[in-house]
Write an enzyme that holds these catalytic residues in place. Structure first.
Site, PDB file in Angstrom:
ATOM      1  N   ASP A  22       0.844  -1.189   0.000  1.00 21.32           N
ATOM      2  CA  ASP A  22       0.000   0.000   0.000  1.00 21.32           C
ATOM      3  C   ASP A  22       0.890   1.254   0.000  1.00 21.32           C
ATOM      4  OD1 ASP A  22      -1.965   1.891   0.316  1.00 21.32           O
ATOM      5  OD2 ASP A  22      -2.264   1.497   2.463  1.00 21.32           O
ATOM      6  N   ASN A  24      -0.410   4.554  -0.326  1.00 18.21           N
ATOM      7  CA  ASN A  24      -1.044   5.801   0.136  1.00 18.21           C
ATOM      8  C   ASN A  24      -1.751   5.676   1.487  1.00 18.21           C
ATOM      9  OD1 ASN A  24      -3.289   4.333  -0.504  1.00 18.21           O
ATOM     10  ND2 ASN A  24      -4.237   5.894  -1.818  1.00 18.21           N
ATOM     11  N   ASP A  99      -3.370  -9.010 -17.035  1.00 18.73           N
ATOM     12  CA  ASP A  99      -4.315 -10.121 -17.020  1.00 18.73           C
ATOM     13  C   ASP A  99      -5.443  -9.776 -17.990  1.00 18.73           C
ATOM     14  OD1 ASP A  99      -5.646 -12.509 -15.933  1.00 18.73           O
ATOM     15  OD2 ASP A  99      -4.417 -12.130 -14.162  1.00 18.73           O
ATOM     16  N   ASP A 200      -6.851 -15.205 -18.700  1.00 14.77           N
ATOM     17  CA  ASP A 200      -7.648 -15.867 -17.676  1.00 14.77           C
ATOM     18  C   ASP A 200      -8.625 -16.883 -18.265  1.00 14.77           C
ATOM     19  OD1 ASP A 200      -8.415 -15.651 -14.741  1.00 14.77           O
ATOM     20  OD2 ASP A 200     -10.368 -15.317 -15.671  1.00 14.77           O
ATOM     21  N   GLU A 254      -4.156 -19.433 -19.257  1.00 14.87           N
ATOM     22  CA  GLU A 254      -4.536 -20.307 -18.154  1.00 14.87           C
ATOM     23  C   GLU A 254      -5.397 -21.436 -18.715  1.00 14.87           C
ATOM     24  OE1 GLU A 254      -6.588 -20.127 -13.734  1.00 14.87           O
ATOM     25  OE2 GLU A 254      -7.405 -18.910 -15.328  1.00 14.87           O
ATOM     26  N   HIS A 327      -2.131 -16.805  -7.047  1.00 18.45           N
ATOM     27  CA  HIS A 327      -3.184 -16.273  -6.176  1.00 18.45           C
ATOM     28  C   HIS A 327      -4.375 -17.216  -6.029  1.00 18.45           C
ATOM     29  CE1 HIS A 327      -4.436 -15.705 -10.236  1.00 18.45           C
ATOM     30  NE2 HIS A 327      -5.643 -15.338  -9.841  1.00 18.45           N
ATOM     31  N   ASP A 328      -4.348 -18.369  -6.697  1.00 16.72           N
ATOM     32  CA  ASP A 328      -5.500 -19.271  -6.662  1.00 16.72           C
ATOM     33  C   ASP A 328      -5.299 -20.499  -5.779  1.00 16.72           C
ATOM     34  OD1 ASP A 328      -7.175 -17.770  -8.281  1.00 16.72           O
ATOM     35  OD2 ASP A 328      -6.427 -18.683 -10.137  1.00 16.72           O
TER      36      ASP A 328
HETATM   37  C1  GLC Z   1      -8.988 -17.597 -12.949  1.00 14.29           C
HETATM   38  C2  GLC Z   1      -8.319 -16.652 -11.972  1.00 14.29           C
HETATM   39  C3  GLC Z   1      -9.104 -16.658 -10.702  1.00 14.29           C
HETATM   40  C4  GLC Z   1     -10.492 -16.166 -11.003  1.00 14.29           C
HETATM   41  C5  GLC Z   1     -11.157 -16.994 -12.104  1.00 14.29           C
HETATM   42  C6  GLC Z   1     -12.365 -16.299 -12.645  1.00 14.29           C
HETATM   43  O1  GLC Z   1      -8.926 -18.900 -12.546  1.00 14.29           O
HETATM   44  O2  GLC Z   1      -6.973 -16.979 -11.800  1.00 14.29           O
HETATM   45  O3  GLC Z   1      -8.502 -15.900  -9.701  1.00 14.29           O
HETATM   46  O4  GLC Z   1     -11.275 -16.221  -9.852  1.00 14.29           O
HETATM   47  O5  GLC Z   1     -10.290 -17.199 -13.195  1.00 14.29           O
HETATM   48  O6  GLC Z   1     -11.988 -15.152 -13.354  1.00 14.29           O
HETATM   49 CA    CA Z   2      -3.630   2.121  -1.281  1.00 15.54          CA
END
Ligand code: GLC
Ligand code: CA
Length: 551
Positions: A22, A24, A99, A200, A254, A327-328
């Site tokens: 972060d 700000n 993305d 994605d 992906e 992140h998944d």
């Molecule tokens: C992909 C992304 C995930 C998202 C999903 C729907 O798997 O990596 O984070 O929730 O698509 O967009």
């Molecule tokens: Ca911020």
């Protein structure tokens, strides 16, 4: 898609913007924070950044529900902040990929609002169907996040398809105007100087004609009709021909459930590939069945099999994307490694994949061995998928069991703020963080590891630099040894100049390793090790080593 393959020499760093840094003080990660940390990212040896979505979004799926594709969310600092980061990265010789989330849009997107009102040309932008005569849903497909894949819309008096959250409506990619919109989005960012896209769930964009009921799959119904659907190759080729081929850029798709054979239909470099790389899921399934929520004991042999299958499957034909975290999925130290042996196991996880053939990705926090988060109260989870799972699956089990299911399965474990220091809020923000900070930040943080020559962080730096210095890692053949061992992952990489041998122990006990035939250990040079200069062939818990023979 330019034939120059610059991405093959690079190591990527993935930023999930809300939790990175972060800048700000409002508690939410942002681009000002990223700008401050560009030198840090570069210092890891990373030459490229993949940004999870930065666009305006209601945030139902943390930015993967986009309401405007041609802007940067105000909470991240808006377009000016993005341009500054893009320039800052380029000045440092780094690339930036965005993305691209076009399987679906947010239901707050203007397109959707007009589509539900049947305003042209938006009427057929989405997958709308009337209710069946008996009042039933248009088909029996499941959403991957929440119940069934259909939601009734009061305004339009029809159902729309959502393969993810209810607020993520699937676009109708069969409509040529929608494909033109996608191409405009691509051009917009590429013209600004962006270097490519992570696409994605792109393998879901073409649904089987007639949207038939799925009578085979008991779960994830419909996936065989929308994953790698009939027009996928055609649409990707259209994007390549009309847009990507005109820029010096790369694409990474992906691809849930993909095999090397199927991947090669899209990424085979010998015949005009429509994509550069694919994200496979197999290496994420060594401790679960299809999804992290169905947890199983970790199986090293399963993991090795997956790596070897992909290394051999793409050899001389396509290029692997290598990753252990994103992140998944929950954090790897807590899954394939060990929190008790955090230091050694985080380093071994790094060694296990950084010397494979392909382009490695490092997910924020992975480089300091961040691990899972164990809240006591299920209400603390934020993620839409996790919340649905909690409320709908295994509800008859004990409270403890239900909570543990989330500990193993929830991607929120990988979404806690990056731990920059042992200061307040782990140095992530001077305000109130939007999400919980993992309690272990006093022990696990960047500042303390920066100082410590033997830290996980400095080990990552060493390993990445070493990777880049070895031609065998970039070009060499891959071979696995001791396939049936449930303790060691041993593989060699070899080209005309050198041969290297990578040995990783995944055991929490000391274990004896035997060199494979044909490797003269007396002549081997130990070039990387996470437990110091040892020559005993008894490996300590989670010890890993890389040996070199020059030719
Ligand atoms: C992909 C992304 C995930 C998202 C999903 C729907 O798997 O990596 O984070 O929730 O698509 O967009
Ligand atoms: Ca911020």
């Amino acid at each position: 898609m330019n034939g120059k393959y610059w991405y093959k020499d690079m190591v990527f760093y993935q930023i999930w913007p809300r939790s990175f840094k972060d800048g700000n003080g409002d508690g939410m990660g942002d681009l000002l924070g990223v700008y401050e940390k560009l030198d840090y990212i570069k210092s890891l040896g990373c030459d490229s950044i993949w940004f999870s979505p930065l666009y305006p979004s209601p945030g139902i799926d943390c930015g993967y529900d986009i309401s405007d594709y041609m802007d940067i969310a105000a909470e991240f600092g808006g377009m000016d902040a993005f341009r500054k980061v893009l320039d800052g990265a380029h000045e440092r010789g780094m690339k930036v990929i965005m993305d691209l989330v076009v399987n679906h849009t947010s239901t707050e997107h203007e397109w959707f609002k007009k589509s539900r009102e049947r305003i042209e040309p938006y009427t057929d932008y989405y997958i709308w169907r009337p209710a069946k005569a008996n009042g039933k849903l248009p088909n029996n497909w499941d959403s991957l996040f929440e119940g069934k894949a259909w939601q009734w819309d009061e305004v339009r008096q029809e159902y729309y398809m959502h393969l993810f959250a209810v607020e993520q409506a699937d676009l109708n990619m069969d409509n040529p105007i929608v494909r033109e919109e996608v191409k405009n989005i691509l051009r917009f960012w590429l013209d600004m100087g962006v270097d490519g896209f992570r696409e994605d769930v792109i393998t879901f964009i073409s649904k089987k004609e007639g949207l038939p009921d799925d009578r085979i799959m008991p779960k994830a119904r419909g996936i065989r009709y929308f994953n790698h659907g009939p027009h996928l190759h055609e649409y990707l080729d259209e994007f390549r021909r009309d847009v990507f081929s005109k820029y010096d850029c790369m694409t990474l798709a992906e691809a849930p459930m993909v095999t090397p054979e199927v991947a090669l239909k899209y990424i085979d470099e010998r015949n005009e590939p429509v994509l550069d790389m694919m994200i496979q899921f197999k290496t994420q399934e060594a401790d679960c069945l299809f999804t992290d929520f169905v947890h199983m004991p970790f199986s090293l042999t399963k993991l090795k099999k997956a790596y070897t299958k992909w290394q051999n499957g793409l050899e001389d034909k396509g290029w692997n994307m290598l990753y252990i975290e994103n992140h998944d999925h929950p954090r790897m130290v807590s899954r394939y490694g060990s929190e008790k042996f955090r230091d050694a196991s985080a380093k071994t996880l790094a060694v296990s994949y950084l010397f494979l053939k392909g382009t490695p990705f490092i997910y924020q926090g992975q480089e300091i061995g961040m691990s899972n988060w164990y809240p006591e109260d299920p209400e603390m989870y934020e993620d839409v998928q996790t919340r649905w799972q909690y409320e709908n699956v295994g509800t008859k089990k004990s409270a403890k069991k239900r909570l543990q299911r989330l500990w193993y399965g929830s991607r929120d474990s990988a979404r806690t703020p990056v731990q920059w220091s042992d200061g307040e809020n782990a140095g992530f923000t001077t305000g109130t963080p939007w999400f919980y900070v993992n309690e272990n930040y006093k022990q696990v943080n960047v500042a303390s590891q920066q100082e410590d020559e033997n830290s996980i962080l400095n080990f990552y730096r060493k390993a990445v630099a070493l990777r880049k210095s070895l031609s065998a890692v970039r070009f060499g053949d891959y071979k696995e040894y001791g396939k049936s061992s449930s303790v060691f992952y041993t593989y060699s990489r070899e080209d005309v100049h050198q041969r290297i041998l990578v040995v990783c122990s995944f055991s929490d006990k000391a274990k004896k390793w035997t060199a494979p035939k044909g490797f003269d250990m007396d002549k081997a040079k130990l070039i990387l090790s996470n437990c110091g200069e040892r020559d005993s062939l008894e490996f300590l818990p989670y010890e890993s080593r890389v040996y070199l023979w020059d030719k």
